[in-house]
Design a protein around this motif. Structure first.
Motif, mmCIF file in Angstrom:
data_model
loop_
_atom_site.group_PDB
_atom_site.id
_atom_site.type_symbol
_atom_site.label_atom_id
_atom_site.label_comp_id
_atom_site.label_asym_id
_atom_site.label_seq_id
_atom_site.Cartn_x
_atom_site.Cartn_y
_atom_site.Cartn_z
ATOM 1 N N ASN A 34 35.508 40.758 43.458
ATOM 2 C CA ASN A 34 36.136 41.290 42.925
ATOM 3 C C ASN A 34 37.260 41.719 42.420
ATOM 4 O O ASN A 34 37.578 41.630 41.222
ATOM 5 N N GLU A 35 38.078 41.595 43.121
ATOM 6 C CA GLU A 35 39.443 42.269 43.474
ATOM 7 C C GLU A 35 39.846 41.033 43.169
ATOM 8 O O GLU A 35 40.940 41.129 42.330
ATOM 9 N N ALA A 36 40.500 40.124 43.040
ATOM 10 C CA ALA A 36 40.724 38.427 42.504
ATOM 11 C C ALA A 36 40.694 38.381 41.403
ATOM 12 O O ALA A 36 41.860 38.168 40.527
ATOM 13 N N ALA A 37 39.360 38.759 40.144
ATOM 14 C CA ALA A 37 39.128 38.648 39.467
ATOM 15 C C ALA A 37 39.900 39.770 38.376
ATOM 16 O O ALA A 37 39.431 39.622 36.926
ATOM 17 N N SER A 38 39.347 40.664 39.175
ATOM 18 C CA SER A 38 40.062 42.108 38.210
ATOM 19 C C SER A 38 41.565 41.831 37.843
ATOM 20 O O SER A 38 41.955 41.953 37.022
ATOM 21 N N LYS A 39 41.985 41.401 39.242
ATOM 22 C CA LYS A 39 43.880 40.933 38.532
ATOM 23 C C LYS A 39 44.073 39.916 38.066
ATOM 24 O O LYS A 39 44.818 39.877 36.864
ATOM 25 N N LYS A 40 43.017 38.940 38.374
ATOM 26 C CA LYS A 40 43.759 37.754 36.914
ATOM 27 C C LYS A 40 43.090 38.238 35.203
ATOM 28 O O LYS A 40 43.455 38.703 34.700
ATOM 29 N N MET A 41 41.963 39.269 34.908
ATOM 30 C CA MET A 41 41.667 40.084 33.941
ATOM 31 C C MET A 41 42.496 40.480 33.716
ATOM 32 O O MET A 41 43.262 40.686 32.638
ATOM 33 N N ASP A 42 43.618 41.563 34.601
ATOM 34 C CA ASP A 42 44.797 42.038 33.904
ATOM 35 C C ASP A 42 45.600 41.501 33.756
ATOM 36 O O ASP A 42 46.960 42.003 32.892
ATOM 37 N N LEU A 43 45.653 40.156 34.589
ATOM 38 C CA LEU A 43 46.600 39.316 33.496
ATOM 39 C C LEU A 43 46.655 39.138 32.340
ATOM 40 O O LEU A 43 47.899 39.477 31.076
ATOM 41 N N PHE A 44 45.273 38.447 32.036
ATOM 42 C CA PHE A 44 44.685 38.663 30.460
ATOM 43 C C PHE A 44 44.755 39.419 29.900
ATOM 44 O O PHE A 44 45.718 39.956 28.144
ATOM 45 N N LEU A 45 44.897 40.821 29.905
ATOM 46 C CA LEU A 45 44.951 41.409 29.603
ATOM 47 C C LEU A 45 46.279 42.513 28.959
ATOM 48 O O LEU A 45 46.389 43.044 27.862
#
Length: 292
Positions: free
Chosen positions: A125-136
């Motif tokens: 979840n931490e990795a997915a959240s960081k990836k989500m943050d990149l896109f945002l």
């Protein structure tokens, strides 16, 4: 280096110093990694764009939005799994407490297994959240560039400058708006942009759109066939099929109703009517092209 969404004056040779200052030093960080990878132009200080690149910027924004949506679903799913594991742990904690009160033996093995699974999910979840943050962050930068280009274009229109040719109605105001769309609309926008802009990619959108259109065909007693084609032909045939649906139904609401099965082809009347043979003709031509 010219791209559909702007220009890199250094031909992608200075990405390594395209970011912010590093502390009090005179050195700069690389351009932040994002949807475009290491050459993430939209967050690089060297990047140049403007009104002439609005179409490419909007196309890129749609791609990143689609990717962000998928990433959001993944984060939501992981959080749901984490919550279930935490509930199981809470139940084991209660059972352990009861065992301590009754001086009975508590089996830690199942609880330890849940803890291991929980730590793994939290890491994912931490990795997915960081990836989500990149896109945002990418989206924020792209929308800022779109707004700046929109303002520049409006100023050129108002000042009567001829450096950029735009067609407008008297007293019209150029605006770029963000609106909620259906899944089909978003997928189709990305697919259509891929046939216009060289830098656009529809790799994430083609297969889900094919699934929606083949499902629509099945619901209307038409043999699904888009999935039989290579990705390039799926893109072309899917674009033609959606264009046919929209040209007859005149609204995305009705197109979505048809694709989702809330209405069928037999429900369409008069100018809206679409025969199964018209849909089959699109896919048949593409399949024949593939065989050749």
């Amino acid at each position: 280096m010219f791209r559909d969404y702007g220009v890199c004056p250094y031909s992608a040779s200075r990405c390594e110093d395209g970011g912010e200052m590093i502390g009090a030093t005179q050195a700069r960080a690389p351009a932040p990694y994002g949807y475009l990878g290491m050459q993430n132009c939209v967050r690089c200080r060297h990047f140049i764009t403007g009104p002439a690149f609005l179409g490419g910027l909007i196309s890129l924004a749609n791609e990143v939005l689609l990717q962000a949506n998928y990433q959001s679903h993944q984060c939501t799913d992981l959080l749901s799994q984490i919550n279930l594991k935490e509930e199981k742990l809470a139940a084991y904690d209660k059972e352990e407490y009861k065992c301590s009160l009754n001086n009975t033996t508590f089996d830690y093995a199942p609880r330890n297994l849940i803890e291991i699974e929980l730590r793994k999910l939290e890491s994912e979840n931490e990795a997915a959240s960081k990836k989500m943050d990149l896109f945002l962050c990418d989206l924020q930068s792209i929308f800022k560039l779109i707004k700046q280009s929109q303002t520049a274009a409006s100023q050129e229109i108002n000042s009567g400058e001829t450096s950029l040719s735009l067609i407008k109605q008297p007293n019209a105001e150029l605006q770029i708006e963000i609106e909620d769309t259906s899944k089909l609309q978003q997928l189709n926008e990305v697919c259509e942009n891929a046939t216009i802009y060289e830098s656009a990619s529809a790799s994430l959108a083609v297969t889900p759109r094919t699934q929606l259109l083949d499902k629509m065909a099945t619901l209307n007693n038409i043999a699904p066939s888009l999935f039989l084609m290579p990705e390039k032909l799926q893109l072309e045939a899917g674009n033609q099929m959606v264009q046919l649906l929209y040209s007859r139904l005149k609204s995305w609401e009705k197109v979505n109703d048809l694709v989702e099965g809330r209405i069928t082809l037999v429900d369409l009347q008069d100018e809206e009517r679409i025969s199964p043979s018209e849909i089959e003709l699109i896919t048949r031509n593409k399949l024949l092209k593939n065989e050749q």
